[in-house]
Design a protein around this motif. Structure first.
Motif, PDB file in Angstrom:
ATOM      1  N   TYR A   1      34.005   9.816  51.523  1.00  0.00           N
ATOM      2  CA  TYR A   1      32.917   9.880  52.387  1.00  0.00           C
ATOM      3  C   TYR A   1      33.624  10.131  54.029  1.00  0.00           C
ATOM      4  CZ  TYR A   1      35.271   5.124  52.931  1.00  0.00           C
ATOM      5  OH  TYR A   1      36.125   4.377  53.379  1.00  0.00           O
ATOM      6  N   VAL A   2      32.263  10.613  54.627  1.00  0.00           N
ATOM      7  CA  VAL A   2      32.555  10.943  56.008  1.00  0.00           C
ATOM      8  C   VAL A   2      33.011   9.944  56.827  1.00  0.00           C
ATOM      9  CG1 VAL A   2      31.772  12.135  58.129  1.00  0.00           C
ATOM     10  CG2 VAL A   2      31.289  12.829  55.858  1.00  0.00           C
ATOM     11  N   PRO A   3      34.233   9.513  57.433  1.00  0.00           N
ATOM     12  CA  PRO A   3      34.706   8.331  58.145  1.00  0.00           C
ATOM     13  C   PRO A   3      33.994   8.401  59.402  1.00  0.00           C
ATOM     14  CG  PRO A   3      36.317   9.902  58.170  1.00  0.00           C
ATOM     15  CD  PRO A   3      35.286  10.667  57.392  1.00  0.00           C
ATOM     16  N   MET A   4      34.140   7.245  59.974  1.00  0.00           N
ATOM     17  CA  MET A   4      33.800   6.918  61.353  1.00  0.00           C
ATOM     18  C   MET A   4      35.026   6.662  62.343  1.00  0.00           C
ATOM     19  SD  MET A   4      30.008   4.736  61.035  1.00  0.00           S
ATOM     20  CE  MET A   4      29.937   4.604  62.937  1.00  0.00           C
ATOM     21  N   PHE A   5      34.981   6.721  63.531  1.00  0.00           N
ATOM     22  CA  PHE A   5      36.027   6.256  64.250  1.00  0.00           C
ATOM     23  C   PHE A   5      35.952   4.792  64.054  1.00  0.00           C
ATOM     24  CE2 PHE A   5      37.806   5.494  68.542  1.00  0.00           C
ATOM     25  CZ  PHE A   5      39.213   6.074  68.110  1.00  0.00           C
ATOM     26  N   ARG A   6      37.342   3.923  64.025  1.00  0.00           N
ATOM     27  CA  ARG A   6      37.164   2.669  63.948  1.00  0.00           C
ATOM     28  C   ARG A   6      36.245   1.727  64.743  1.00  0.00           C
ATOM     29  NH1 ARG A   6      40.312   0.909  59.962  1.00  0.00           N
ATOM     30  NH2 ARG A   6      42.104   2.148  59.016  1.00  0.00           N
TER      31      ARG A   6
ATOM     32  N   THR B   1      40.671  10.032  63.512  1.00  0.00           N
ATOM     33  CA  THR B   1      41.522   9.639  63.931  1.00  0.00           C
ATOM     34  C   THR B   1      41.435   9.503  65.471  1.00  0.00           C
ATOM     35  OG1 THR B   1      42.478  12.030  64.290  1.00  0.00           O
ATOM     36  CG2 THR B   1      43.465  10.421  62.492  1.00  0.00           C
ATOM     37  N   LYS B   2      40.080  10.063  66.181  1.00  0.00           N
ATOM     38  CA  LYS B   2      39.592  10.160  67.432  1.00  0.00           C
ATOM     39  C   LYS B   2      38.127  10.116  67.487  1.00  0.00           C
ATOM     40  CE  LYS B   2      39.881  15.182  67.985  1.00  0.00           C
ATOM     41  NZ  LYS B   2      40.321  16.118  69.255  1.00  0.00           N
TER      42      LYS B   2
ATOM     43  N   LYS C   1      37.866  19.483  65.810  1.00  0.00           N
ATOM     44  CA  LYS C   1      39.235  19.798  65.680  1.00  0.00           C
ATOM     45  C   LYS C   1      40.442  18.664  65.637  1.00  0.00           C
ATOM     46  CE  LYS C   1      42.673  23.487  66.571  1.00  0.00           C
ATOM     47  NZ  LYS C   1      42.875  24.638  67.335  1.00  0.00           N
ATOM     48  N   GLY C   2      41.254  18.453  64.473  1.00  0.00           N
ATOM     49  CA  GLY C   2      42.106  17.411  64.667  1.00  0.00           C
ATOM     50  C   GLY C   2      41.598  15.990  64.729  1.00  0.00           C
TER      51      GLY C   2
END
Length: 244
Positions: free
Chosen positions: A131-136, A170-171, A189-190
């Motif tokens: 699934y498409v993750p969210m930033f924590r 990650t961001k 990106k990234g």
């Protein structure tokens, strides 16, 4: 007094999530229903199901059925096939907004059978779901990830496992709304990371999300999966935005 309103809010949230079948009202217009259904007859008939006149690659609504729409034509992509249940129009936009921003988590269970129907109809036949993750921090603020809820509910119906946190964000990225495709790609990106290659190598993977707008997010995740050894990558969303 503050405690009273807190308990009232929590109680209502628990009721909404676990006993929504007692409401028996249309999820779109709020009309009272006389049997256990999610939509009244009028609203159901007006739901913009994507069945005819779609792009055979990305699944978006088009004016004339085609193998590659203007959004897909002459563009390299790591997504082998994408499909959506609905066109992202008024009623569906309202439902997804309720799911994401009004805490109506039960809507994931309502959407799941429609997602499963599209899955079987298009012979997706995958080995695992991501699934498409969210930033924590964003997920903690919202309290849940709607894409994860959709993936988990779909998993129960099609008997395909969800790979937990194999893809992580990650961001924090800027809001994607209003950005063009190239701007979205730069913004993303990234921002995603694969945590385990062994779970996706030589496997067919399905990406689940709520809405596909330009497709930049699922494309970035598909690129990450393919470059790490995934055999095929497909995408399934509740809705997609028509690109003229």
């Amino acid at each position: 007094m503050k405690l009273f309103y807190f308990l009232k809010r929590v109680t209502r949230k628990v009721f909404d999530e676990n006993f929504t079948h007692l409401y028996w009202t249309c999820e779109v217009c709020g009309k009272e229903l006389f049997k256990k259904e999610h939509f009244c007859k009028e609203c159901f008939e007006n739901l913009p199901f994507l069945e005819d006149k779609i792009c055979n690659h990305c699944g978006r609504k088009v004016n004339v059925s085609t193998n590659y729409c203007l959004s897909c034509k002459n563009k390299q992509t790591d997504i082998d096939l994408a499909r959506s249940v609905f066109d992202y129009s008024d009623a569906v936009r309202l439902l997804i907004h309720k799911l994401k921003y009004s805490g109506k988590r039960y809507l994931a269970r309502i959407f799941a059978p429609y997602l499963a129907n599209v899955y079987w109809k298009n012979y997706f036949n995958v080995d695992a779901i991501v699934y498409v993750p969210m930033f924590r921090k964003d997920q903690r603020k919202r309290g849940f990830n709607q894409s994860k809820l959709l993936a988990e509910e779909l998993s129960k119906l099609i008997n395909v496992p969800v790979l937990e946190e194999v893809i992580v964000k990650t961001k924090r990225t800027s809001k994607q709304v209003g950005l063009k495709r190239k701007e979205r790609k730069v913004n993303l990106k990234g921002s995603f990371k694969l945590t385990s290659k062994k779970e996706i190598i030589d496997k067919s993977i399905l990406i689940v999300d709520d809405v596909m707008t330009t497709g930049a997010t699922v494309e970035r995740i598909a690129e990450l999966l393919k470059s790490s050894g995934a055999k095929t990558v497909k995408a399934l969303t509740v809705a997609s935005v028509q690109i003229s």
